[in-house]
Design a protein around this motif. Sequence first.
Motif, PDB file in Angstrom:
ATOM      1  N   THR A 103       7.595  41.538 -22.807  1.00  0.00           N
ATOM      2  CA  THR A 103       7.539  41.047 -21.436  1.00  0.00           C
ATOM      3  C   THR A 103       7.774  42.177 -20.439  1.00  0.00           C
ATOM      4  O   THR A 103       7.072  42.283 -19.426  1.00  0.00           O
ATOM      5  CB  THR A 103       8.573  39.930 -21.221  1.00  0.00           C
ATOM      6  OG1 THR A 103       8.339  38.876 -22.150  1.00  0.00           O
ATOM      7  CG2 THR A 103       8.488  39.383 -19.800  1.00  0.00           C
TER       8      THR A 103
ATOM      9  N   PHE B  60      12.865  39.441 -15.549  1.00  0.00           N
ATOM     10  CA  PHE B  60      13.109  38.348 -16.486  1.00  0.00           C
ATOM     11  C   PHE B  60      12.808  38.757 -17.923  1.00  0.00           C
ATOM     12  O   PHE B  60      13.352  38.167 -18.864  1.00  0.00           O
ATOM     13  CB  PHE B  60      12.320  37.104 -16.057  1.00  0.00           C
ATOM     14  CG  PHE B  60      13.011  36.347 -14.955  1.00  0.00           C
ATOM     15  CD1 PHE B  60      13.947  35.375 -15.250  1.00  0.00           C
ATOM     16  CD2 PHE B  60      12.772  36.660 -13.625  1.00  0.00           C
ATOM     17  CE1 PHE B  60      14.614  34.696 -14.238  1.00  0.00           C
ATOM     18  CE2 PHE B  60      13.433  35.985 -12.605  1.00  0.00           C
ATOM     19  CZ  PHE B  60      14.362  35.004 -12.914  1.00  0.00           C
ATOM     20  N   GLY B  61      11.976  39.789 -18.118  1.00  0.00           N
ATOM     21  CA  GLY B  61      11.810  40.342 -19.455  1.00  0.00           C
ATOM     22  C   GLY B  61      13.106  40.946 -19.951  1.00  0.00           C
ATOM     23  O   GLY B  61      13.485  40.783 -21.120  1.00  0.00           O
TER      24      GLY B  61
ATOM     25  N   GLN C 240      17.738  40.934 -13.302  1.00  0.00           N
ATOM     26  CA  GLN C 240      16.644  40.041 -12.921  1.00  0.00           C
ATOM     27  C   GLN C 240      16.735  39.622 -11.459  1.00  0.00           C
ATOM     28  O   GLN C 240      15.714  39.516 -10.764  1.00  0.00           O
ATOM     29  CB  GLN C 240      16.586  38.812 -13.834  1.00  0.00           C
ATOM     30  CG  GLN C 240      17.711  37.798 -13.669  1.00  0.00           C
ATOM     31  CD  GLN C 240      18.931  38.153 -14.518  1.00  0.00           C
ATOM     32  OE1 GLN C 240      19.032  39.269 -15.039  1.00  0.00           O
ATOM     33  NE2 GLN C 240      19.828  37.203 -14.684  1.00  0.00           N
TER      34      GLN C 240
ATOM     35  N   LEU D 290      15.551  38.139 -20.893  1.00  0.00           N
ATOM     36  CA  LEU D 290      15.221  37.535 -22.178  1.00  0.00           C
ATOM     37  C   LEU D 290      15.363  38.515 -23.343  1.00  0.00           C
ATOM     38  O   LEU D 290      15.246  38.106 -24.500  1.00  0.00           O
ATOM     39  CB  LEU D 290      13.783  36.995 -22.145  1.00  0.00           C
ATOM     40  CG  LEU D 290      13.500  35.887 -21.113  1.00  0.00           C
ATOM     41  CD1 LEU D 290      12.008  35.581 -21.070  1.00  0.00           C
ATOM     42  CD2 LEU D 290      14.303  34.627 -21.441  1.00  0.00           C
TER      43      LEU D 290
ATOM     44  N   SER E  39      13.232  40.778 -24.006  1.00  0.00           N
ATOM     45  CA  SER E  39      11.879  40.812 -24.555  1.00  0.00           C
ATOM     46  C   SER E  39      11.174  42.102 -24.145  1.00  0.00           C
ATOM     47  O   SER E  39      10.742  42.240 -22.994  1.00  0.00           O
ATOM     48  CB  SER E  39      11.081  39.594 -24.067  1.00  0.00           C
ATOM     49  OG  SER E  39       9.723  39.713 -24.420  1.00  0.00           O
TER      50      SER E  39
END
Length: 417
Positions: free
Chosen positions: A100, A91-92, A164, A95, A97
């Motif tokens: 993350t 999920f990092g 993800q 995003l 990110s």
Amino acid sequence: MDLSTRRRRTALFLFFLIPGLSISSWVTRTPDIRDQLGASTAEMGLVLFGLSVGSMLGILISGALVARFGTRPVMAVGVALVIVSMVVVGFGALLGSAPTVTAGLFLFGAGMGGGEVAVNIDGAEVEQLIGGTVLPTLHGFFSLGTVVGAAVGILLTATEFPVQWHLTATAVVTAGMFAYAIRSIPPAVGRTKGLRSADGGPAPARSAVWKDRQLLLIGGIILAMALAEGAANDWLPLLMVDGHGVDPALGSAVYAGFAAAMTIGRFSGAFFIDRFGRAPVVRASALSAALGLTLVIFADSPVFAGAAVLFWGLGASLGFPVALSAAGDSGPDSAARVSLVAMIGYIAFLVGPPGLGFLGDHYGLRSAMIVVLAFVAVAVFLAPAIGTRRTAQPEVHPAPSAAPDAAPDVTRAAGGE
């Protein structure tokens, strides 16, 4: 081998398989993760630094945790962190990110660094219990996990399956394996703190194993060979994509070839160790890894370089498990000895990813791998420190006519190295 030991060995197979599946799942998606983050090679090195820091934190505290609680809870927490990390990294990437993803890799490193030391201590005890070579096969299941995970990763990369959901599915599958395996691990293995001696007094203090020169040389071997393995795990897909101009799916396929070579080397390792001994096998492994690295670095043909990765994988396959086995046999306090050399080996995870990333950003990843080649070359000359293999001590029944006081000498002669 009794039933409980057999179940324990099977559980350890799974505890080695889980991190193999996990690491190859995110490594094969490294180019996709890099693109989703919009990161340069140097920035990816910083992201991987989270893995390094987590690994060293887990390694530095694992010995003390095993001494206080035993291997079972340390293994359980470590593998749980590895499973959770897959979701965080996935999920990092979704995003975009980098912090993350770095946090997810930190969790992965902490879980693998701490948990794997405990698993190796438990595996070394199983090896001593059954009197045979086991650790290479156990590490073979880690490599088998990387092969399976890489194969799935190649397919999902080629079909552009979202990162993800790929990593989340990996977490779900490995969580089921973990729930099954943890039940067969006995408590208190490796625990020394809080125990009492046979006369009711405090247990004797642990020996200062870090003063053992042979053990430190074994640690040098494990450092070099772990760096050879870790460099491929961290950078091989990008090395093939950026250094040899192949597409991401083919880069993942080359990594799968490396993982397959590692698996073959580890599953066949017990045969060669029992036949030729530890030192010749480690020396041959280091030479094979050096040959593969040399060709990958200096060959201009992507096909030739991809084929040379097989020599790299075969060579890197046995150094780590054979050195751990030798450390466990090198003197008293086996758990402390295995913990020390494992910690030395995992230093490769601290200096390897960011160091190779910065070198790769300035000189290219192919040139950066010269550092790995130099370490592996040193391991060739350190190989005699690994000693001979530990042989099983067979039960010897003296002939009826033998004198009673001769039996101990016969047994000792039969069981010696």
